[in-house]
Design a protein around this motif. Structure first.
Motif, PDB file in Angstrom:
ATOM      1  N   GLN A   1       0.857  -1.189   0.000  1.00  0.00           N
ATOM      2  CA  GLN A   1       0.000   0.000   0.000  1.00  0.00           C
ATOM      3  C   GLN A   1       0.895   1.241   0.000  1.00  0.00           C
ATOM      4  N   PRO A   2       1.169   1.828  -1.167  1.00  0.00           N
ATOM      5  CA  PRO A   2       2.104   2.954  -1.273  1.00  0.00           C
ATOM      6  C   PRO A   2       1.724   4.173  -0.437  1.00  0.00           C
ATOM      7  N   SER A   3       0.424   4.373  -0.189  1.00  0.00           N
ATOM      8  CA  SER A   3      -0.004   5.535   0.584  1.00  0.00           C
ATOM      9  C   SER A   3       0.515   5.492   2.018  1.00  0.00           C
ATOM     10  N   GLU A   4       0.836   4.299   2.532  1.00  0.00           N
ATOM     11  CA  GLU A   4       1.442   4.188   3.861  1.00  0.00           C
ATOM     12  C   GLU A   4       2.935   4.493   3.789  1.00  0.00           C
ATOM     13  N   ILE A   5       3.594   3.992   2.749  1.00  0.00           N
ATOM     14  CA  ILE A   5       5.040   4.174   2.595  1.00  0.00           C
ATOM     15  C   ILE A   5       5.399   5.644   2.361  1.00  0.00           C
ATOM     16  N   ILE A   6       4.546   6.356   1.621  1.00  0.00           N
ATOM     17  CA  ILE A   6       4.905   7.730   1.242  1.00  0.00           C
ATOM     18  C   ILE A   6       4.931   8.672   2.449  1.00  0.00           C
ATOM     19  N   LYS A   7       4.297   8.302   3.535  1.00  0.00           N
ATOM     20  CA  LYS A   7       4.352   9.139   4.745  1.00  0.00           C
ATOM     21  C   LYS A   7       5.797   9.322   5.205  1.00  0.00           C
ATOM     22  N   ILE A   8       6.587   8.257   5.092  1.00  0.00           N
ATOM     23  CA  ILE A   8       7.995   8.328   5.512  1.00  0.00           C
ATOM     24  C   ILE A   8       8.757   9.304   4.642  1.00  0.00           C
ATOM     25  N   SER A   9       8.561   9.201   3.321  1.00  0.00           N
ATOM     26  CA  SER A   9       9.323  10.050   2.404  1.00  0.00           C
ATOM     27  C   SER A   9       8.879  11.509   2.489  1.00  0.00           C
ATOM     28  N   ILE A  10       7.627  11.763   2.876  1.00  0.00           N
ATOM     29  CA  ILE A  10       7.176  13.143   3.126  1.00  0.00           C
ATOM     30  C   ILE A  10       7.964  13.740   4.293  1.00  0.00           C
ATOM     31  N   ILE A  11       8.129  12.957   5.356  1.00  0.00           N
ATOM     32  CA  ILE A  11       8.912  13.413   6.506  1.00  0.00           C
ATOM     33  C   ILE A  11      10.347  13.712   6.090  1.00  0.00           C
ATOM     34  N   LEU A  12      10.947  12.804   5.304  1.00  0.00           N
ATOM     35  CA  LEU A  12      12.339  12.973   4.867  1.00  0.00           C
ATOM     36  C   LEU A  12      12.502  14.210   3.989  1.00  0.00           C
ATOM     37  N   ALA A  13      11.590  14.372   3.027  1.00  0.00           N
ATOM     38  CA  ALA A  13      11.688  15.493   2.084  1.00  0.00           C
ATOM     39  C   ALA A  13      11.518  16.837   2.789  1.00  0.00           C
ATOM     40  N   LEU A  14      10.542  16.930   3.676  1.00  0.00           N
ATOM     41  CA  LEU A  14      10.319  18.188   4.398  1.00  0.00           C
ATOM     42  C   LEU A  14      11.458  18.483   5.374  1.00  0.00           C
ATOM     43  N   ALA A  15      12.007  17.433   5.992  1.00  0.00           N
ATOM     44  CA  ALA A  15      13.140  17.625   6.905  1.00  0.00           C
ATOM     45  C   ALA A  15      14.344  18.183   6.153  1.00  0.00           C
ATOM     46  N   LYS A  16      14.602  17.663   4.958  1.00  0.00           N
ATOM     47  CA  LYS A  16      15.729  18.164   4.155  1.00  0.00           C
ATOM     48  C   LYS A  16      15.474  19.597   3.702  1.00  0.00           C
ATOM     49  N   PHE A  17      14.248  19.883   3.271  1.00  0.00           N
ATOM     50  CA  PHE A  17      13.920  21.229   2.790  1.00  0.00           C
ATOM     51  C   PHE A  17      14.146  22.270   3.880  1.00  0.00           C
ATOM     52  N   TYR A  18      13.641  22.006   5.078  1.00  0.00           N
ATOM     53  CA  TYR A  18      13.767  22.993   6.157  1.00  0.00           C
ATOM     54  C   TYR A  18      15.170  23.013   6.764  1.00  0.00           C
ATOM     55  N   HIS A  19      15.910  21.920   6.608  1.00  0.00           N
ATOM     56  CA  HIS A  19      17.315  21.934   7.039  1.00  0.00           C
ATOM     57  C   HIS A  19      18.133  22.907   6.184  1.00  0.00           C
ATOM     58  N   ASN A  20      17.804  22.946   4.900  1.00  0.00           N
ATOM     59  CA  ASN A  20      18.550  23.797   3.961  1.00  0.00           C
ATOM     60  C   ASN A  20      18.071  25.244   3.951  1.00  0.00           C
ATOM     61  N   LEU A  21      16.974  25.533   4.656  1.00  0.00           N
ATOM     62  CA  LEU A  21      16.367  26.858   4.604  1.00  0.00           C
ATOM     63  C   LEU A  21      16.725  27.658   5.855  1.00  0.00           C
ATOM     64  N   ARG A  22      17.184  28.866   5.654  1.00  0.00           N
ATOM     65  CA  ARG A  22      17.450  29.743   6.799  1.00  0.00           C
ATOM     66  C   ARG A  22      16.152  30.006   7.553  1.00  0.00           C
ATOM     67  N   PHE A  23      16.240  30.053   8.877  1.00  0.00           N
ATOM     68  CA  PHE A  23      15.039  30.175   9.706  1.00  0.00           C
ATOM     69  C   PHE A  23      14.239  31.431   9.381  1.00  0.00           C
ATOM     70  N   ASP A  24      14.946  32.543   9.097  1.00  0.00           N
ATOM     71  CA  ASP A  24      14.232  33.791   8.827  1.00  0.00           C
ATOM     72  C   ASP A  24      13.545  33.793   7.467  1.00  0.00           C
ATOM     73  N   LYS A  25      13.803  32.744   6.643  1.00  0.00           N
ATOM     74  CA  LYS A  25      13.178  32.649   5.318  1.00  0.00           C
ATOM     75  C   LYS A  25      12.002  31.664   5.293  1.00  0.00           C
ATOM     76  N   ILE A  26      11.763  30.991   6.417  1.00  0.00           N
ATOM     77  CA  ILE A  26      10.718  29.959   6.451  1.00  0.00           C
ATOM     78  C   ILE A  26       9.343  30.544   6.147  1.00  0.00           C
ATOM     79  N   GLY A  27       9.067  31.745   6.627  1.00  0.00           N
ATOM     80  CA  GLY A  27       7.748  32.342   6.448  1.00  0.00           C
ATOM     81  C   GLY A  27       7.494  32.967   5.094  1.00  0.00           C
TER      82      GLY A  27
END
Length: 365
Positions: free
Chosen positions: A105-131
């Motif tokens: 059931q891919p819809s269960e697996i994709i939850k993990i990759s959503i966490i990974l992708a968002l974690a990488k995106f916000y890791h690379n983003l300066r805090f003052d640019k998040i908003g």
């Protein structure tokens, strides 16, 4: 991969995971009227395989996890999209695909990759640019595309959990709350479109949630029987293998969505509180790991796993106690289901990975 790091694995965390799985096996044994088949045996075999995978994932250098986060999201998104082409129809929806004879059931697996992708995106983003408005588009794409594909299947429960998970991670990362309020207003305005876009049986589920007695032998049946079973458990329950609601086949889907109800009937309020306590410990350990991590990627990844586990637990328990419509959410490590077990164990393996590599100063090099 450094196998010497295995000594750094959190023993309490592993113990709780094993204990929950054993409780799940016992509940599935009871659900089958005292038989290992058809559920309990498969459950423990899947757990054993997933546990090996958990250890393997926890020992991978976190730099590689970080490096391939977007690629993993893209691959799981393709897997989810393939459901529309090669999907297998079952239980009123097309949610599974066959890979080497195994249903996934891919819809269960994709939850993990959503966490990974968002974690990488916000890791690379300066805090003052998040908003910044422009920096909201990429995270929303990561959330909305899987959400839409899951709604189409249709799978209202999983799509809801994907949306809550993604938005929750955005809030954790530092997106201002007024943006979520605005989004909520947009959702309220678009409610008529949402209502007309979901299937008729899903509409009936929502209506039966508001008034289960209006259709006691139809859409309201599951919720009514679940409440009866939970209530009959009283303080200490009827005893192991003594749950009449499940044995007399009144309790539907007792091996999956309603496993918590079966435990409540047999072990009562004390048994259910113990289950809640074990899940709370897992989530608290995840919070501790996030605080300990010195890199943003690890913090968001840990909190994302904690949030995902919290969503599973709260939605399932709210569903079987009548606090929300029956939408088909399993209870992690307890419910019968291969993909849900795999997804949860992979996410817990990633959490242990952060715990082992918490002191990496530069994971993006």
């Amino acid at each position: 991969m450094n196998f010497s790091k295995i000594k750094n694995i959190n023993i309490l965390f592993i113990f709780i995971i094993i204990l929950l799985s054993l409780i799940g096996m016992a509940a599935l044994y009871s659900a089958a009227a005292g038989n290992l088949d058809p559920w309990a045996k498969k459950h423990i075999i899947r757990f054993a395989i997933s546990l090996i995978l958990l250890f393997f994932i926890s020992l991978i250098d976190i730099k590689y996890v970080y490096k391939y986060s977007y690629i993993l999201f893209f691959l799981t998104l393709l897997l989810l999209f393939s459901v529309e082409i090669f999907g297998i129809f079952g239980k009123g929806a097309t949610r599974w695909i066959q890979i080497f004879g195994v249903s996934i059931q891919p819809s269960e697996i994709i939850k993990i990759s959503i966490i990974l992708a968002l974690a990488k995106f916000y890791h690379n983003l300066r805090f003052d640019k998040i908003g910044d408005i422009l920096n909201l588009f990429f995270p929303m794409i990561i959330i909305i595309v899987p959400f839409t594909l899951t709604v189409i299947q249709p799978d209202l429960g999983t799509s809801l959990s994907i949306f809550i998970l993604g938005v929750g991670i955005m809030f954790i990362a530092g997106v201002k709350i007024w943006k979520f309020v605005l989004g909520l207003l947009i959702m309220v305005i678009s409610y008529p479109f949402f209502w007309n876009s979901i299937k008729s049986y899903q509409q009936k589920r929502i209506l039966s949630f508001l008034n289960p007695e209006s259709d006691p032998m139809g859409q309201g049946y599951q919720l009514i029987q679940s409440k009866i079973a939970l209530g009959s458990g009283s303080l200490i329950g009827k005893g192991f293998l003594e749950g009449t609601q499940s044995y007399l086949e009144y309790l539907p889907e007792k091996q999956t969505d309603f496993i918590f109800t079966l435990i409540g009937e047999e072990f009562g309020f004390i048994g259910t509180i113990f289950i809640v306590f074990l899940y709370s410990l897992l989530i608290l350990i995840a919070f501790y790991i996030s605080i300990k991590s010195i890199h943003v990627y690890g913090r968001i990844l840990s909190l994302g796993v904690a949030l995902n586990l919290f969503i599973y637990v709260v939605l399932n328990m709210a569903m079987v106690t009548g606090l929300m419509p029956v939408v088909g959410i399993p209870l992690p490590l307890l419910s019968y289901g291969g993909t849900a077990m795999l997804s949860v164990m992979i996410s817990l393996g990633l959490l242990l990975n952060v715990d082992i590599h918490y002191n990496y100063k530069k994971i993006d090099q």
